[in-house]
Write a protein that holds these residues in place. Structure first.
Motif, PDB file in Angstrom:
ATOM      1  N   THR A 120      42.048  32.374  30.644  1.00 52.47           N
ATOM      2  CA  THR A 120      43.158  32.595  31.553  1.00 52.47           C
ATOM      3  C   THR A 120      42.602  32.448  32.976  1.00 52.47           C
ATOM      4  N   PHE A 121      43.376  32.909  33.954  1.00 53.25           N
ATOM      5  CA  PHE A 121      42.924  32.743  35.338  1.00 53.25           C
ATOM      6  C   PHE A 121      42.741  34.105  35.994  1.00 53.25           C
ATOM      7  N   ASP A 122      41.702  34.212  36.803  1.00 52.72           N
ATOM      8  CA  ASP A 122      41.429  35.452  37.510  1.00 52.72           C
ATOM      9  C   ASP A 122      41.519  35.232  39.014  1.00 52.72           C
ATOM     10  N   HIS A 123      42.285  36.066  39.691  1.00 55.09           N
ATOM     11  CA  HIS A 123      42.246  36.086  41.153  1.00 55.09           C
ATOM     12  C   HIS A 123      41.006  36.868  41.558  1.00 55.09           C
ATOM     13  N   VAL A 124      40.038  36.201  42.158  1.00 61.25           N
ATOM     14  CA  VAL A 124      38.755  36.837  42.489  1.00 61.25           C
ATOM     15  C   VAL A 124      39.023  38.055  43.385  1.00 61.25           C
ATOM     16  N   VAL A 125      39.654  37.839  44.528  1.00 62.21           N
ATOM     17  CA  VAL A 125      40.208  38.950  45.295  1.00 62.21           C
ATOM     18  C   VAL A 125      41.628  39.140  44.774  1.00 62.21           C
ATOM     19  N   PRO A 126      41.913  40.291  44.172  1.00 61.93           N
ATOM     20  CA  PRO A 126      43.223  40.468  43.528  1.00 61.93           C
ATOM     21  C   PRO A 126      44.373  40.270  44.509  1.00 61.93           C
ATOM     22  N   ARG A 127      45.498  39.854  43.943  1.00 66.55           N
ATOM     23  CA  ARG A 127      46.671  39.602  44.785  1.00 66.55           C
ATOM     24  C   ARG A 127      47.103  40.850  45.546  1.00 66.55           C
ATOM     25  N   ARG A 128      46.948  42.010  44.911  1.00 66.13           N
ATOM     26  CA  ARG A 128      47.393  43.242  45.579  1.00 66.13           C
ATOM     27  C   ARG A 128      46.511  43.556  46.799  1.00 66.13           C
ATOM     28  N   LEU A 129      45.312  42.948  46.852  1.00 64.10           N
ATOM     29  CA  LEU A 129      44.457  43.110  48.034  1.00 64.10           C
ATOM     30  C   LEU A 129      44.584  41.907  48.967  1.00 64.10           C
ATOM     31  N   GLY A 130      45.607  41.118  48.764  1.00 62.51           N
ATOM     32  CA  GLY A 130      45.854  39.997  49.663  1.00 62.51           C
ATOM     33  C   GLY A 130      45.235  38.682  49.211  1.00 62.51           C
ATOM     34  N   GLY A 131      44.662  38.667  47.988  1.00 63.98           N
ATOM     35  CA  GLY A 131      44.042  37.432  47.476  1.00 63.98           C
ATOM     36  C   GLY A 131      45.076  36.350  47.241  1.00 63.98           C
ATOM     37  N   LYS A 132      44.735  35.119  47.659  1.00 69.78           N
ATOM     38  CA  LYS A 132      45.685  34.013  47.544  1.00 69.78           C
ATOM     39  C   LYS A 132      45.456  33.221  46.251  1.00 69.78           C
ATOM     40  N   THR A 133      46.470  32.459  45.862  1.00 72.06           N
ATOM     41  CA  THR A 133      46.324  31.566  44.715  1.00 72.06           C
ATOM     42  C   THR A 133      45.856  30.214  45.243  1.00 72.06           C
ATOM     43  N   THR A 134      44.550  30.084  45.416  1.00 72.26           N
ATOM     44  CA  THR A 134      43.948  28.864  45.965  1.00 72.26           C
ATOM     45  C   THR A 134      42.717  28.510  45.128  1.00 72.26           C
ATOM     46  N   TRP A 135      42.238  27.281  45.306  1.00 72.19           N
ATOM     47  CA  TRP A 135      41.006  26.847  44.631  1.00 72.19           C
ATOM     48  C   TRP A 135      39.885  27.864  44.862  1.00 72.19           C
ATOM     49  N   GLU A 136      39.797  28.395  46.088  1.00 73.45           N
ATOM     50  CA  GLU A 136      38.663  29.248  46.461  1.00 73.45           C
ATOM     51  C   GLU A 136      38.787  30.672  45.952  1.00 73.45           C
ATOM     52  N   ASN A 137      39.988  31.043  45.469  1.00 74.80           N
ATOM     53  CA  ASN A 137      40.162  32.438  45.042  1.00 74.80           C
ATOM     54  C   ASN A 137      40.613  32.585  43.591  1.00 74.80           C
ATOM     55  N   VAL A 138      40.647  31.480  42.844  1.00 75.91           N
ATOM     56  CA  VAL A 138      41.029  31.576  41.438  1.00 75.91           C
ATOM     57  C   VAL A 138      39.898  31.008  40.596  1.00 75.91           C
ATOM     58  N   ALA A 139      39.534  31.746  39.553  1.00 71.14           N
ATOM     59  CA  ALA A 139      38.464  31.306  38.662  1.00 71.14           C
ATOM     60  C   ALA A 139      38.929  31.434  37.216  1.00 71.14           C
ATOM     61  N   THR A 140      38.379  30.555  36.360  1.00 73.51           N
ATOM     62  CA  THR A 140      38.653  30.639  34.926  1.00 73.51           C
ATOM     63  C   THR A 140      37.976  31.891  34.375  1.00 73.51           C
ATOM     64  N   ALA A 141      38.710  32.681  33.611  1.00 73.19           N
ATOM     65  CA  ALA A 141      38.138  33.885  33.007  1.00 73.19           C
ATOM     66  C   ALA A 141      38.691  34.054  31.601  1.00 73.19           C
ATOM     67  N   CYS A 142      37.881  34.636  30.713  1.00 68.91           N
ATOM     68  CA  CYS A 142      38.403  34.947  29.389  1.00 68.91           C
ATOM     69  C   CYS A 142      39.266  36.201  29.513  1.00 68.91           C
ATOM     70  N   ALA A 143      40.155  36.383  28.548  1.00 74.48           N
ATOM     71  CA  ALA A 143      41.081  37.517  28.624  1.00 74.48           C
ATOM     72  C   ALA A 143      40.357  38.869  28.696  1.00 74.48           C
ATOM     73  N   PRO A 144      39.306  39.070  27.875  1.00 75.73           N
ATOM     74  CA  PRO A 144      38.600  40.357  27.968  1.00 75.73           C
ATOM     75  C   PRO A 144      37.999  40.618  29.360  1.00 75.73           C
ATOM     76  N   CYS A 145      37.364  39.606  29.971  1.00 76.52           N
ATOM     77  CA  CYS A 145      36.792  39.787  31.318  1.00 76.52           C
ATOM     78  C   CYS A 145      37.904  40.051  32.325  1.00 76.52           C
ATOM     79  N   ASN A 146      39.018  39.315  32.156  1.00 72.94           N
ATOM     80  CA  ASN A 146      40.143  39.472  33.072  1.00 72.94           C
ATOM     81  C   ASN A 146      40.693  40.905  33.003  1.00 72.94           C
ATOM     82  N   LEU A 147      40.749  41.418  31.783  1.00 76.57           N
ATOM     83  CA  LEU A 147      41.260  42.771  31.568  1.00 76.57           C
ATOM     84  C   LEU A 147      40.292  43.808  32.147  1.00 76.57           C
ATOM     85  N   ARG A 148      39.009  43.585  31.884  1.00 78.02           N
ATOM     86  CA  ARG A 148      37.974  44.524  32.332  1.00 78.02           C
ATOM     87  C   ARG A 148      37.947  44.597  33.853  1.00 78.02           C
TER      88      ARG A 148
END
Ligand SMILES: [Zn+2]
Length: 201
Positions: A120-148
């Motif tokens: 799935t996709f992970d917002h490196v800086v979460p959206r609630r902290l102002g993280g944008k949906t951009t190449w520089e702030n979205v990374a591929t992550a597995c569901a368990p890592c995303n959840l953790r």
């Protein structure tokens, strides 16, 4: 009684796997005027109707064709498999920001643990902290890592990205793409897509 031409066509169909192909499965690879693909990701493909229309409008030249023919009262024509624009179009340096392209940049593995499953996709800086949906702030992550990781930054979650996310150029994405070729490649496309593979063979 069979018309001799029909018999001949049927014979050709038996010899060529292409001849009986559904036209819907006969897209044309579109090359720029310099005979490089117009786009790699997504691969520049036109449906057969669009390709044939462009031929008649004299916007493209036919480079190669399927064996499959289409018929109208005034003409029989093989469906083009590779066409080249007559007018050069300046390609963009950067690929489109799409889900597929983002997975491709990250080689289809979780950027935290390297797992290739359940992505799935992970917002490196979460959206609630102002993280944008951009190449520089979205990374591929597995569901368990995303959840953790939850709604935290990697630092807060004590999780490390293997590679910092960047906006790739088309060229960088193309390099990645060689390891993940499309499911369907017509024989006539190969010369225009992977010339270096041909040279090494
Ligand atoms: Zn993971």
């Amino acid at each position: 009684m069979f018309h001799p031409e029909l018999i001949e066509r049927a014979a050709r169909a038996r010899h060529s796997p292409d001849a009986g192909r559904n036209p819907a499965n006969c897209p044309a690879l579109v090359l720029n005027a310099d005979y490089t693909p117009l786009s790699y990701y997504p691969l520049s493909l036109w449906p057969w109707q669009t390709a044939i229309k462009a031929v008649f409008l004299e916007r493209v030249d036919i480079v190669a064709s399927y064996e499959r023919e289409v018929h109208s009262p005034s003409l029989d024509m093989k469906i083009p498999s590779v066409i080249a624009l007559r007018q050069y179009v300046r390609p963009s340096e950067f690929p489109a920001f799409t889900r597929f392209n983002l997975f491709l940049r990250d080689r289809f593995v979780c950027q935290y643990c390297g797992d290739p499953h359940n992505l799935t996709f992970d917002h490196v800086v979460p959206r609630r902290l102002g993280g944008k949906t951009t190449w520089e702030n979205v990374a591929t992550a597995c569901a368990p890592c995303n959840l953790r990781k939850g709604g935290r930054t990697p630092k807060q979650a004590h999780m490390q990205l293997q590679v910092p996310p960047i906006r790739p150029t088309n060229w960088q994405l193309q390099e990645r793409g060689k390891a993940f070729p499309p499911n369907y490649l017509h024989d006539t496309w190969r010369d225009w897509l992977y010339w270096d593979v041909e040279l090494e063979a």
